[in-house]
Design a protein around this motif. Structure first.
Motif, PDB file in Angstrom:
ATOM      1  N   UNK A 739       6.544   7.506  -9.087  1.00  0.00           N
ATOM      2  CA  UNK A 739       6.778   6.796  -7.837  1.00  0.00           C
ATOM      3  C   UNK A 739       8.000   7.362  -7.127  1.00  0.00           C
ATOM      4  N   UNK A 740       8.018   7.210  -5.821  1.00  0.00           N
ATOM      5  CA  UNK A 740       9.168   7.626  -5.029  1.00  0.00           C
ATOM      6  C   UNK A 740      10.364   6.766  -5.404  1.00  0.00           C
ATOM      7  N   UNK A 779       5.071   4.365  -3.636  1.00  0.00           N
ATOM      8  CA  UNK A 779       6.380   3.791  -3.882  1.00  0.00           C
ATOM      9  C   UNK A 779       6.166   2.439  -4.543  1.00  0.00           C
ATOM     10  N   UNK A 780       7.048   2.069  -5.428  1.00  0.00           N
ATOM     11  CA  UNK A 780       6.927   0.773  -6.069  1.00  0.00           C
ATOM     12  C   UNK A 780       6.915  -0.321  -4.999  1.00  0.00           C
ATOM     13  N   UNK A 781       5.993  -1.304  -5.093  1.00  0.00           N
ATOM     14  CA  UNK A 781       5.928  -2.365  -4.070  1.00  0.00           C
ATOM     15  C   UNK A 781       7.268  -3.052  -3.827  1.00  0.00           C
ATOM     16  N   UNK A 782       8.078  -3.215  -4.873  1.00  0.00           N
ATOM     17  CA  UNK A 782       9.390  -3.848  -4.702  1.00  0.00           C
ATOM     18  C   UNK A 782      10.319  -2.963  -3.888  1.00  0.00           C
ATOM     19  N   UNK A 783      10.250  -1.648  -4.112  1.00  0.00           N
ATOM     20  CA  UNK A 783      11.089  -0.714  -3.361  1.00  0.00           C
ATOM     21  C   UNK A 783      10.612  -0.577  -1.923  1.00  0.00           C
ATOM     22  N   UNK A 852       3.118   4.282   6.348  1.00  0.00           N
ATOM     23  CA  UNK A 852       4.380   3.562   6.479  1.00  0.00           C
ATOM     24  C   UNK A 852       4.753   2.959   5.122  1.00  0.00           C
ATOM     25  N   UNK A 853       6.018   3.055   4.761  1.00  0.00           N
ATOM     26  CA  UNK A 853       6.434   2.542   3.467  1.00  0.00           C
ATOM     27  C   UNK A 853       6.484   1.026   3.419  1.00  0.00           C
ATOM     28  N   UNK A 854       7.038   0.411   4.429  1.00  0.00           N
ATOM     29  CA  UNK A 854       7.230  -1.047   4.403  1.00  0.00           C
ATOM     30  C   UNK A 854       5.889  -1.738   4.630  1.00  0.00           C
ATOM     31  N   UNK A 855       5.442  -2.573   3.720  1.00  0.00           N
ATOM     32  CA  UNK A 855       4.143  -3.236   3.877  1.00  0.00           C
ATOM     33  C   UNK A 855       4.183  -4.292   4.965  1.00  0.00           C
TER      34      UNK A 855
END
Length: 857
Positions: A739-740, A779-783, A852-855
């Motif tokens: 993961x990133x 990327x990890x969902x938390x990150x 996009x990274x942010x969900x």
């Protein structure tokens, strides 16, 4: 010998399919199931009480919970009423054989009508026509240019959630360049009037990354004379293309053409099934589906305006076994392929499912098989049946685009490998996903394919199987919280459990855990099962944003495409204009933009006065405003009388910068060496050289490109005046597994603000993105929650494509633009070349901001 007389036998009737089953009148074998499951009885009872006359009815029976038996009981109950023939259709012949075995076991009379009609047994045809047996057939026997089946009273579609694949694709011509290059080039020749000379040159030459990747949309009705030539070229194609042409020929002008270097697909978005005698003429159509969904997927796939849904009576779906998900790309310092081989090696038997070509899928299965382990593929399945694999002690079965219709219960197979995200079955899906940013319209079918694939080896409540999720794209899919939340709670819990027990875990420990699961003994029951139950307590299904909106618009879209197929352009445009307000959320912007463009295009075709033509041009402008990404719109043929699409401010800056460079002193050899060096730098991993390549690339694209000074700064900043900026944080040396890291996300968050401070500005220009270039595509969902809304993740492959396109731009400009004396003519030429290669800044940003990274943004 005297003639023997025989009176007609009376067929016993029953108030419902359930009572038919319970009566004992079906000649069931000793292998028949002991009884109906509770939910199966509920479903067939509800049908008899409320839906015997409903024209289009969808029944929800989740994968692994038994769709076939309820479907057969309903079919037999209706057959006994002697109201007309009954047909039961499956997507494939292999699945039809499975249904036939179930029917024999349960005492339901069926007659085989699969394959070519000329080989059907006359007694089978007579039995179906006379109502003595249920006709068992495939979707393709119904949806073809000349179906030979009788028009039925009842038509049942098993695995209807696969309708788009097995219905929509029947109404279209698909030509793969590498399968039939002669056919591809002949159709490409007919398409030349729709294409620029530069694009033709790229498609006829050797493949380059940009040309090979992109899918272009062509609406053939824009040029009537070219449409006539296209029709003639298609008519000269050999079988089976000639059969497919017959399905859409009368409505060819309303079809869409999807063009890439590797393939051509010609089809309407929604199939004109209303023209099919069998399908349209039946009194009732029942769709047995693993998931009903609320996004209108069934309506669009089957071309029906309204399909009544009959969900399971209970809120909690019946349990269909236990799955242990493993994500090899998340494992600590692991090799995902090697770990997958180790997992398969525990049983030396696995099903490998992929959307790749048949050859590539079977090659993947071969690479994952241990030494001496046999590998089977599609041809083996068609010739020998699924039993040859299910009964074999070892072996791998590699299948492309086959997520449905495979029952491998019990010990038949305990390992499924989902190789890659099933999101581009055909160029239409690829265009909607990658070019039109219309992923919301595909979400339901992608989720269903994944769920179906994961459930191939868990066909009953006591089954259990390992599901290996292989590939960065499908891992990225599961990393998005909204995709997990859209799953049923039980499956959601299994995915969450698998994710947490793969992330950062040593490969050896993963193998040990899989071994414990496969033994399915006390250790799993005491430690594994309670842990899954904990995840299940917090799980709740949440539909993806935009799903309900798409569902509300479906009936209008179906009607619009029916009208367009009949060349009622004004009527079709009116229906799409009515649908657009219903497709309202931000999540559906890309799809809304496509609908607006089609509405404008169709209105233009049917316009009878200037007021209508003006309205058509306005709809096209509205499409550009509605869509998140407008790159594909820039490639479309302009409507007559329409103003040239206005360039975005950053595009104007880029064009002016490129023209200024052309009008300066350019030493061709030195400049070509610079381009070559840039490409070589972008195609290698060493970070310092890669950063220098990014700088040269940005300058070739009309940007002021540099690496800002200071600690923790981005690797390259591309600045188009005050119109648009772009920062790139390059992780070219990272590999795809894992993961990133959170530090990369936090670093990207600050890049644009730091650049603004360098330039004495409070904020960067609106819409400016920060790009992380890495092959760690998840990327990890938390990150992900920590990312700013303008931070995106792009692969090194995307940058390589842009580098190749930039090189093509300058090779063309150095030969065609330097001699142009008039600056305005030079600007127009540069604009055209940049646009054709997807190299305007607005197009580049489209290409780099797919993820996009942010969900939730």
């Amino acid at each position: 010998m005297a003639f023997v007389g025989k009176t007609k036998r009376t067929v016993q009737q029953f108030p419902s399919p359930e009572e038919l089953y319970l009566s004992g009148s079906l000649p069931r074998t000793t292998e028949a199931v002991d009884s109906l499951w509770l939910h199966q009885g509920d479903v067939i009872r509800a049908y008899a009480e409320n839906h015997h006359g409903t024209p289009d009815l969808a029944m929800e029976l989740p994968t692994g919970t038994g769709k076939t038996l309820p479907g057969l009981l309903i079919a037999e109950w209706v057959r006994r009423k002697a109201e007309g023939p009954v047909i039961y259709a499956t997507p494939t012949k292999q699945l039809a054989r499975q249904v036939a075995r179930t029917a024999e076991r349960e005492g339901v009379p069926v007659a085989n009508l699969t394959g070519s009609a000329k080989y059907w047994l006359p007694e089978n045809e007579a039995a179906v026509e006379g109502g003595e047996a249920i006709g068992l057939t495939t979707y393709s026997a119904i949806f073809n240019s000349s179906p030979k089946l009788p028009t039925p009273r009842l038509l049942i579609f098993d695995d209807a959630h696969a309708g788009e694949q097995f219905v929509g694709n029947e109404y279209g011509i698909s030509i793969r360049r590498y399968d039939n290059q002669d056919a591809y080039l002949k159709v490409l020749e007919a398409l030349k009037p729709y294409l620029s000379g530069l694009l033709i040159q790229r498609l006829e030459g050797e493949p380059d990354p940009g040309a090979h990747h992109q899918v272009r949309l062509i609406l053939p009705a824009v040029d009537e004379s070219a449409l006539i030539n296209l029709d003639a070229a298609l008519a000269r194609l050999p079988k089976p293309h000639s059969y497919k042409l017959a399905m859409i020929r009368s409505g060819l002008s309303s079809s869409c053409i999807y063009l890439s270097y590797g393939a051509i697909q010609i089809r309407p978005v929604i199939p004109p099934t209303f023209e099919n005698r069998i399908f349209a003429g039946t009194k009732q159509r029942i769709y047995l589906s693993a998931t009903l969904g609320s996004g209108g997927e069934l309506e669009r796939a089957f071309g029906r305006q309204e399909i009544i849904r009959m969900p399971l009576p209970t809120k909690t779906p019946p349990r269909s076994g236990r799955r242990l998900f493993v994500f090899p790309d998340l494992v600590k310092d692991g090799n995902s392929i090697e770990l997958t081989k180790q997992i398969i090696g525990l049983t030396n038997k696995a099903l490998v499912l992929s959307q790749e070509t048949i050859a590539n899928t079977e090659a993947t299965a071969t690479a994952l098989a241990g030494e001496g382990i046999p590998v089977m593929g599609r041809d083996d399945l068609e010739q020998e049946g699924l039993e040859s694999f299910s009964k074999a002690p070892t072996g791998l079965l590699g299948l492309a685009n086959r997520y449905d219709g495979l029952d491998l219960p019990g010990n038949a197979c305990r390992v499924v490998v989902l190789d890659g995200k099933p999101d581009a079955m055909g160029l239409q899906e690829k265009f909607l996903s990658e070019r039109a940013d219309a992923n919301a319209a595909l979400a339901e079918r992608i989720r269903t394919r994944i769920v179906q694939g994961a459930g191939r080896c868990t066909r009953g409540p006591n089954d259990y199987a390992v599901v290996v999720v292989l590939g960065s794209d499908i891992m990225k899919y599961f990393s998005r919280p909204e995709n997990r939340l859209a799953l049923e709670p039980e499956l959601q819990a299994e995915v969450e459990f698998g994710w947490e027990n793969s992330k950062g875990i040593e490969a050896e420990e993963i193998v040990e855990n899989v071994q414990m699961f496969l033994e399915h003994g006390a250790e799993w029951r005491e430690h594994g099962e309670p842990a899954v139950a904990e995840f299940r307590q917090d799980a709740a299904k949440v539909e993806l944003p935009g799903t309900d909106a798409l569902g509300r618009a479906a009936s209008l879209e179906v009607e619009a495409w029916q009208l367009a197929f009949g060349r009622d352009w004004n009527g079709a445009s009116k229906k799409l204009q009515e649908a657009v307000p219903l497709v309202g959320p931000d999540a559906t912007r890309g799809y809304r933009g496509l609908l607006l463009y089609l509405a404008g295009f169709w209105l233009h075709l049917g316009a009878q006065n200037e007021a209508q033509r003006s309205r058509a041009r306005q709809l096209v402008r509205d499409a550009a405003l509605a869509a998140n990404r407008t790159t594909w719109l820039k490639e479309m043929r302009e409507l007559p009388g329409a103003e040239e699409m206005t360039l975005a401010p950053e595009d104007i800056v880029a064009v002016n910068q490129v023209v200024a460079r052309l009008r300066g002193r350019i030493r061709s050899k030195q400049f070509n060496d610079e381009i070559t060096e840039m490409q070589e730098a972008i195609f290698q991993e060493e970070s310092g050289r890669y950063e220098r390549g990014l700088g040269v690339l940005g300058s070739l694209l009309g940007a002021e490109a540099s690496k800002p000074k200071g600690q923790g700064r981005c690797d390259s900043a591309w600045v188009w005046g005050t119109a648009m900026w772009l920062t790139i944080e390059a992780k070219s040396e990272e590999h795809s597994n894992g993961l990133l890291p959170l530090k990369d996300v936090r670093q990207a968050n600050t890049q644009l603000d730091q650049l603004a401070a360098d330039r004495g500005m409070d904020y960067p220009p609106a819409g400016s993105p920060a790009i992380i270039v890495s092959d760690k595509l998840s990327v990890d969902p938390q990150h992900a929650q920590a990312a700013n809304p303008n931070v995106y993740l792009a692969s090194t492959g995307v940058v390589e494509e842009i580098a190749s396109d930039a090189a093509a731009v300058w090779h063309e400009l150095l030969t065609s633009a330097i001699g142009k004396a008039a600056e305005q003519a030079q600007k127009q030429h540069v604009r055209t070349i940049l646009t054709e290669n997807g190299c305007l800044p607005s197009q580049l940003i489209d290409r780099l901001t797919q993820s996009r990274l942010k969900p939730g943004d």
